[in-house]
Design a protein around this motif. Structure first.
Motif, PDB file in Angstrom:
ATOM      1  N   ASN A  28     -29.485  17.020  36.149  1.00 37.32           N
ATOM      2  CA  ASN A  28     -30.105  16.800  34.880  1.00 37.32           C
ATOM      3  C   ASN A  28     -28.749  15.195  34.738  1.00 37.32           C
ATOM      4  O   ASN A  28     -29.862  14.009  33.222  1.00 37.32           O
ATOM      5  CB  ASN A  28     -28.708  17.544  34.452  1.00 37.32           C
ATOM      6  N   SER A  29     -27.877  14.603  34.784  1.00 33.53           N
ATOM      7  CA  SER A  29     -27.124  13.268  34.375  1.00 33.53           C
ATOM      8  C   SER A  29     -27.719  12.469  35.237  1.00 33.53           C
ATOM      9  O   SER A  29     -28.009  10.952  34.804  1.00 33.53           O
ATOM     10  CB  SER A  29     -25.878  13.663  35.766  1.00 33.53           C
ATOM     11  N   VAL A  30     -28.655  12.680  36.254  1.00 31.95           N
ATOM     12  CA  VAL A  30     -29.061  11.420  37.204  1.00 31.95           C
ATOM     13  C   VAL A  30     -30.915  11.160  36.337  1.00 31.95           C
ATOM     14  O   VAL A  30     -30.751  10.336  36.123  1.00 31.95           O
ATOM     15  CB  VAL A  30     -29.920  11.796  38.558  1.00 31.95           C
ATOM     16  N   ALA A  31     -31.358  12.032  36.307  1.00 27.79           N
ATOM     17  CA  ALA A  31     -32.684  11.986  34.702  1.00 27.79           C
ATOM     18  C   ALA A  31     -32.330  11.254  33.913  1.00 27.79           C
ATOM     19  O   ALA A  31     -32.976  10.970  33.095  1.00 27.79           O
ATOM     20  CB  ALA A  31     -32.776  13.271  34.385  1.00 27.79           C
ATOM     21  N   TRP A  32     -31.054  11.419  32.996  1.00 22.82           N
ATOM     22  CA  TRP A  32     -30.443  11.033  31.592  1.00 22.82           C
ATOM     23  C   TRP A  32     -30.222   9.484  32.127  1.00 22.82           C
ATOM     24  O   TRP A  32     -30.683   8.394  31.359  1.00 22.82           O
ATOM     25  CB  TRP A  32     -29.208  11.712  31.076  1.00 22.82           C
ATOM     26  N   ILE A  33     -29.571   9.434  33.030  1.00 25.72           N
ATOM     27  CA  ILE A  33     -29.436   7.676  33.612  1.00 25.72           C
ATOM     28  C   ILE A  33     -30.821   7.190  33.554  1.00 25.72           C
ATOM     29  O   ILE A  33     -30.754   5.192  32.945  1.00 25.72           O
ATOM     30  CB  ILE A  33     -28.641   7.693  34.653  1.00 25.72           C
ATOM     31  N   PHE A  34     -31.564   7.366  34.040  1.00 31.24           N
ATOM     32  CA  PHE A  34     -32.814   7.113  34.498  1.00 31.24           C
ATOM     33  C   PHE A  34     -33.569   6.665  33.199  1.00 31.24           C
ATOM     34  O   PHE A  34     -34.172   5.722  32.748  1.00 31.24           O
ATOM     35  CB  PHE A  34     -33.991   7.530  34.984  1.00 31.24           C
ATOM     36  N   ASN A  35     -34.017   8.058  31.989  1.00 28.73           N
ATOM     37  CA  ASN A  35     -34.269   7.874  30.452  1.00 28.73           C
ATOM     38  C   ASN A  35     -33.462   6.731  30.083  1.00 28.73           C
ATOM     39  O   ASN A  35     -34.206   6.065  29.047  1.00 28.73           O
ATOM     40  CB  ASN A  35     -34.116   8.973  30.132  1.00 28.73           C
ATOM     41  N   ILE A  36     -32.000   6.776  30.016  1.00 29.62           N
ATOM     42  CA  ILE A  36     -31.184   5.214  29.562  1.00 29.62           C
ATOM     43  C   ILE A  36     -31.486   4.114  29.914  1.00 29.62           C
ATOM     44  O   ILE A  36     -31.867   3.549  28.800  1.00 29.62           O
ATOM     45  CB  ILE A  36     -29.498   6.128  29.416  1.00 29.62           C
ATOM     46  N   LEU A  39     -34.680   2.410  28.353  1.00 26.46           N
ATOM     47  CA  LEU A  39     -34.612   2.755  26.902  1.00 26.46           C
ATOM     48  C   LEU A  39     -34.124   0.796  26.577  1.00 26.46           C
ATOM     49  O   LEU A  39     -34.726   0.074  25.855  1.00 26.46           O
ATOM     50  CB  LEU A  39     -34.469   3.053  26.258  1.00 26.46           C
ATOM     51  N   ILE A  40     -33.444   1.115  27.673  1.00 26.45           N
ATOM     52  CA  ILE A  40     -32.684  -0.080  27.588  1.00 26.45           C
ATOM     53  C   ILE A  40     -33.267  -1.738  27.845  1.00 26.45           C
ATOM     54  O   ILE A  40     -33.360  -2.661  28.069  1.00 26.45           O
ATOM     55  CB  ILE A  40     -31.436  -0.645  28.274  1.00 26.45           C
ATOM     56  N   SER A  41     -34.025  -1.335  29.389  1.00 27.53           N
ATOM     57  CA  SER A  41     -34.803  -3.097  29.942  1.00 27.53           C
ATOM     58  C   SER A  41     -36.143  -2.651  29.266  1.00 27.53           C
ATOM     59  O   SER A  41     -36.451  -3.839  29.286  1.00 27.53           O
ATOM     60  CB  SER A  41     -35.409  -1.942  31.264  1.00 27.53           C
ATOM     61  N   CYS A  42     -36.341  -1.614  27.943  1.00 21.76           N
ATOM     62  CA  CYS A  42     -37.807  -1.646  27.062  1.00 21.76           C
ATOM     63  C   CYS A  42     -37.225  -3.519  26.284  1.00 21.76           C
ATOM     64  O   CYS A  42     -37.988  -3.594  25.801  1.00 21.76           O
ATOM     65  CB  CYS A  42     -37.781  -0.282  26.365  1.00 21.76           C
TER      66      CYS A  42
END
Length: 95
Positions: A28-36, A39-42
């Motif tokens: 779950n942590s890895v998935a959230w890190i990729f989602n965040i 957003l930052i790269s966007c």
């Protein structure tokens, strides 16, 4: 989620061993890190260039409206193709 399905189908009796609370928390942590990170790269790829383009065109319009009619016409004829290309480029690309 694919690892969860893999463990459930291939090792049904050992599912609780493979899917421990610690392993679930890590996934779950890895998935959230990729989602965040997404957003930052966007923000860096889309919002920053658009804000710079908007700022520069506000400065151009300020100069144009303080000048003569001929200056305004030249600025509009020069800037319109760029605005159209930027609008098509950012407007048609899905996030």
């Amino acid at each position: 989620m694919s690892y969860d399905r893999y463990a459930a189908i291939c090792y049904p009796l050992l599912y609780n061993t493979y899917m421990s609370s610690c392993k679930i928390a890590i996934m779950n942590s890895v998935a959230w890190i990729f989602n965040i990170f997404g957003l930052i790269s966007c923000f860096g790829v889309i919002i920053c260039p658009l804000s710079l383009i908007f700022y520069s065109y506000m400065k151009i319009l300020k100069v144009c409206f303080s000048g003569s009619k001929q200056t305004r016409q030249k600025a509009v004829s020069t800037c319109t193709p760029h605005l159209v290309v930027v609008s098509i480029s950012y407007g048609s690309d899905p996030l």
